[in-house]
Design an enzyme around this catalytic site. Structure first.
Site, PDB file in Angstrom:
ATOM      1  N   ASP A  86       0.885  -1.160   0.000  1.00  0.00           N
ATOM      2  CA  ASP A  86       0.000   0.000   0.000  1.00  0.00           C
ATOM      3  C   ASP A  86       0.922   1.209   0.000  1.00  0.00           C
ATOM      4  O   ASP A  86       1.730   1.382   0.923  1.00  0.00           O
ATOM      5  CB  ASP A  86      -0.862   0.029   1.262  1.00  0.00           C
ATOM      6  CG  ASP A  86      -1.990  -0.997   1.239  1.00  0.00           C
ATOM      7  OD1 ASP A  86      -1.973  -1.863   0.357  1.00  0.00           O
ATOM      8  OD2 ASP A  86      -2.871  -0.919   2.111  1.00  0.00           O
ATOM      9  N   HIS A  91       5.470  -6.919  -0.012  1.00  0.00           N
ATOM     10  CA  HIS A  91       5.351  -8.196  -0.712  1.00  0.00           C
ATOM     11  C   HIS A  91       6.142  -8.168  -2.015  1.00  0.00           C
ATOM     12  O   HIS A  91       6.621  -7.124  -2.448  1.00  0.00           O
ATOM     13  CB  HIS A  91       3.872  -8.483  -0.981  1.00  0.00           C
ATOM     14  CG  HIS A  91       3.037  -8.556   0.268  1.00  0.00           C
ATOM     15  ND1 HIS A  91       2.486  -9.726   0.732  1.00  0.00           N
ATOM     16  CD2 HIS A  91       2.666  -7.594   1.166  1.00  0.00           C
ATOM     17  CE1 HIS A  91       1.813  -9.490   1.856  1.00  0.00           C
ATOM     18  NE2 HIS A  91       1.901  -8.204   2.139  1.00  0.00           N
ATOM     19  N   SER A 135       8.244   4.970   5.239  1.00  0.00           N
ATOM     20  CA  SER A 135       9.306   4.186   4.634  1.00  0.00           C
ATOM     21  C   SER A 135       9.077   4.101   3.133  1.00  0.00           C
ATOM     22  O   SER A 135       8.044   4.542   2.638  1.00  0.00           O
ATOM     23  CB  SER A 135       9.354   2.788   5.250  1.00  0.00           C
ATOM     24  OG  SER A 135       8.039   2.304   5.478  1.00  0.00           O
TER      25      SER A 135
END
Length: 640
Positions: free
Chosen positions: A424, A480, A567
């Site tokens: 996301d 991911h 991040s």
């Protein structure tokens, strides 16, 4: 005409303005205080329309300034609840407030419903006044005048000392980067710079030392108010040309603090009903004074694609422009990066201390109470969270929470040629790394060699493509894999903790090449060698990998998670291996990030093998790019 009522909304000096802009103090005048005047309501008015009703509004005059409320439709007992703040000097202390109540008429001149005159001298004793004043049909000393209702005014005098106390208390809160309740030498220099100071480091040291009354290497609100009341300190405000809240231009240095403090009184954040056009987002249109002051202190311009701390992104799912909610620690780190008087070493030291402090705080079981407020502030969808909220032992555990398996479906799971978002994030995609450095990454030292710290690996990606995936604190913070392949051994690199905010990335700070990061290489049949770079940032205590190197991976498999903070993930592709979706490229070419969810398609492989089979054997192999550009005919469909 705008009709209705609101609680203590600002009066306006003309029908199209949203905020009063009259907090000026003439040079050489002695300031008495600021009158905070609320035009509350009226009663007993006599209607002037056919049918005996009225659409009343109030004009309030003091000296050369006149202000106007909204009108209230069809009422003889209107409630306005609007206020203004007016500075009063010694030359004006015998003036009076003159209030006229009018019936607004669209077809002819407005009708006067009543007038009252209120001397301000009795109000200067500092005692709040809440009085119903009689409204007269004509001014004083006019024959035949009659009372025609009453007007309720609430009036309070804020002294210069009270205004400055409120102002400096708020400024200390805004610049208290490490949340100690006081400001350090570095934070003090940031405050001075925001107010236009051009002092040298040595002059700031001297000023700070004189303000630190108890010699504890910090200054609280009371100490800074005392310090800034001195003439030599006030001279340091000469660089601030206009008020960030109302754009009033300062005529002289002594006006700055008084005006800013009064402007805070003038704008309490309530919205009036006089709408103005030109807003990019709903949030921008609804900002109150504290948001405006904070953003002026920390960020700057407001605009889609603007290089400022006000972060606007395009939501890919809706197409709407959204403003990102920015936590205080991000505002702090952005401001620190742009302190001209602070060395890089000092900034890195403070950011590292902040990161360690926040990491310890959010690992404490007492931080569990911050989970629900965080969810409410960022309006998170709790239905997609895997575990019950009470199962998280601390805030950090919640921060890197897992989601339900159905929350982030993977695009085309059976098609390995489809590239998906690894997280996301707010995503930028560039067909060429050179495009990224031209449009987005502006650090002076940014090169692939500096990013990867391996010349041989860097050479693989010369002329290649780049995706930058920025995770904000409110995002799902597990990341991911974007494609299938074989995972290499991760290589951690020590570094700093700069913010990954767009303002920092697009500035002179070498965010990606200086920050702590971890580099993994993926060997993908469809995308070639892919560099997957996890970049830590302000408040990210650690990068945790949950994957296993030297094994086969599938797109959508979990690679790891970031602990608390913002991040970034950077993905590098070799030349000719990926074609990003056009909407992502279009937004990125205008320096705009796109808000995407983990698992959605962001591109396709250009290395895809289109096979023509005959009797079970591969006869031809061509790439998608060859088919699209017409250099090779697509294979014929097999026939029965």
């Amino acid at each position: 005409m705008g009709c209705g009522s609101s609680s203590e909304a600002p009066l306006v000096s003309n029908p199209s303005a949203r905020f009063v802009r009259n907090l000026s103090v003439p040079a050489g005048s002695q300031f008495v205080g600021v009158l905070v005047i609320t035009v509350a309501e009226a009663r007993g008015l006599i209607g002037t329309d056919i049918g005996g009703s009225a659409d009343p509004f109030v004009t309030l005059s003091f000296g050369k300034s006149t202000f106007k409320t909204k009108c209230v439709k069809t009422s003889l007992a209107p409630v306005w609840g609007q206020r203004t703040a007016i500075p009063v000097t010694t030359a004006e202390q015998n003036y009076s407030l003159v209030c006229n109540v009018w019936d607004e008429d669209d077809m002819s001149a407005n009708d006067l419903m009543g007038v009252c005159t209120v001397p301000i001298a009795p109000l200067l004793d500092g005692k709040p006044s809440d009085v119903w004043h009689p409204l007269w049909s004509h001014s004083e000393n006019t024959l035949g005048r009659q009372q025609q209702g009453e007007l309720r005014l609430k009036i309070d005098l804020q002294t210069q000392q009270e205004i400055e106390q409120q102002f400096w208390t708020q400024m200390v809160k805004l610049f208290d980067y490490d949340e100690t309740g006081t400001i350090s030498r570095l934070e003090f220099s940031a405050l001075l710079e925001a107010l236009g100071s051009k002092l040298t480091d040595s002059a700031i040291d001297k000023l700070f030392a004189s303000g630190d009354q108890n010699k504890d290497d910090s200054i609280d609100a009371a100490e800074i108010q005392l310090l800034m009341s001195r003439p030599e300190a006030r001279e340091e405000f000469g660089g601030l040309a206009r008020c960030p809240l109302c754009q009033h231009e300062f005529a002289h240095d002594g006006e700055v603090v008084v005006h800013l403090g009064g402007c805070l009184l003038n704008s309490d954040g309530s919205a009036d009903d006089l709408l103005s056009e030109g807003f990019l987002t709903n949030k921008e249109a609804a900002k109150g004074w504290i948001a405006k002051l904070s953003e002026w202190v920390n960020f700057g311009d407001y605009g889609l694609g603007a290089n400022s701390g006000n972060i606007l992104v395009v939501n890919r799912a809706t197409g709407a422009v959204e403003e990102e909610k920015i936590p205080p620690f991000v505002r702090t780190s952005i401001r620190l990066l742009y302190q001209k008087s602070a060395s890089a070493a000092k900034v890195q030291k403070l950011l590292k201390a902040m990161t360690l402090k926040m990491g310890k705080r959010y690992a404490d079981p007492r931080s569990q109470k911050e989970i629900v407020p965080f969810i409410k502030f960022h309006e998170l969808n709790v239905d997609e969270i895997l575990l019950p909220l009470e199962s998280y032992a601390n805030f950090n555990e919640f921060f890197y929470r897992k989601l339900k398996a159905t929350a982030r479906p993977i695009a085309s799971p059976e098609d390995p040629t489809v590239l998906v978002s690894p997280a996301d994030c707010r995503l930028n995609a560039f067909a060429l790394v050179d495009d990224a450095t031209r449009l987005w990454v502006k650090g002076k030292q940014f090169t692939l060699k500096a990013l990867l710290r391996d010349d041989d690996v860097a050479a693989k990606f010369d002329g290649g493509s780049m995706a930058i995936c920025r995770l904000a604190p409110q995002d799902y913070h597990r990341f991911h894999f974007p494609c299938n392949g074989t995972l290499g051994k991760p290589r951690p690199l020590e570094g700093a903790f700069y913010t990954v905010s767009p303002m920092a990335v697009r500035g002179d700070v070498n965010v990606f090449t200086d920050n702590v990061r971890c580099i993994s290489l993926i060997d993908s049949p469809e995308f070639g060698t892919v560099a997957y770079i996890c970049v830590g940032a302000t408040m990210v205590g650690s990068i945790v990998l949950t994957s296993h190197p030297d094994g086969t991976i599938n797109k959508g498999d979990e690679h790891g998670y970031f602990q608390f903070g913002g991040s970034t993930i950077i993905m590098l592709f070799q030349p000719g291996m990926v074609k990003f979706d056009q909407d992502l490229l279009d937004h990125s070419n205008t320096s705009v990030e796109t808000l995407v969810k983990m698992g959605v398609q962001i591109g396709r492989s250009t290395r895809t093998i289109v096979q023509h089979e005959s009797a079970g054997n591969v006869e031809d192999q061509v790439t998608v790019d060859q088919v699209e550009n017409g250099s090779v005919e697509p294979p014929a469909e097999p026939t029965d």
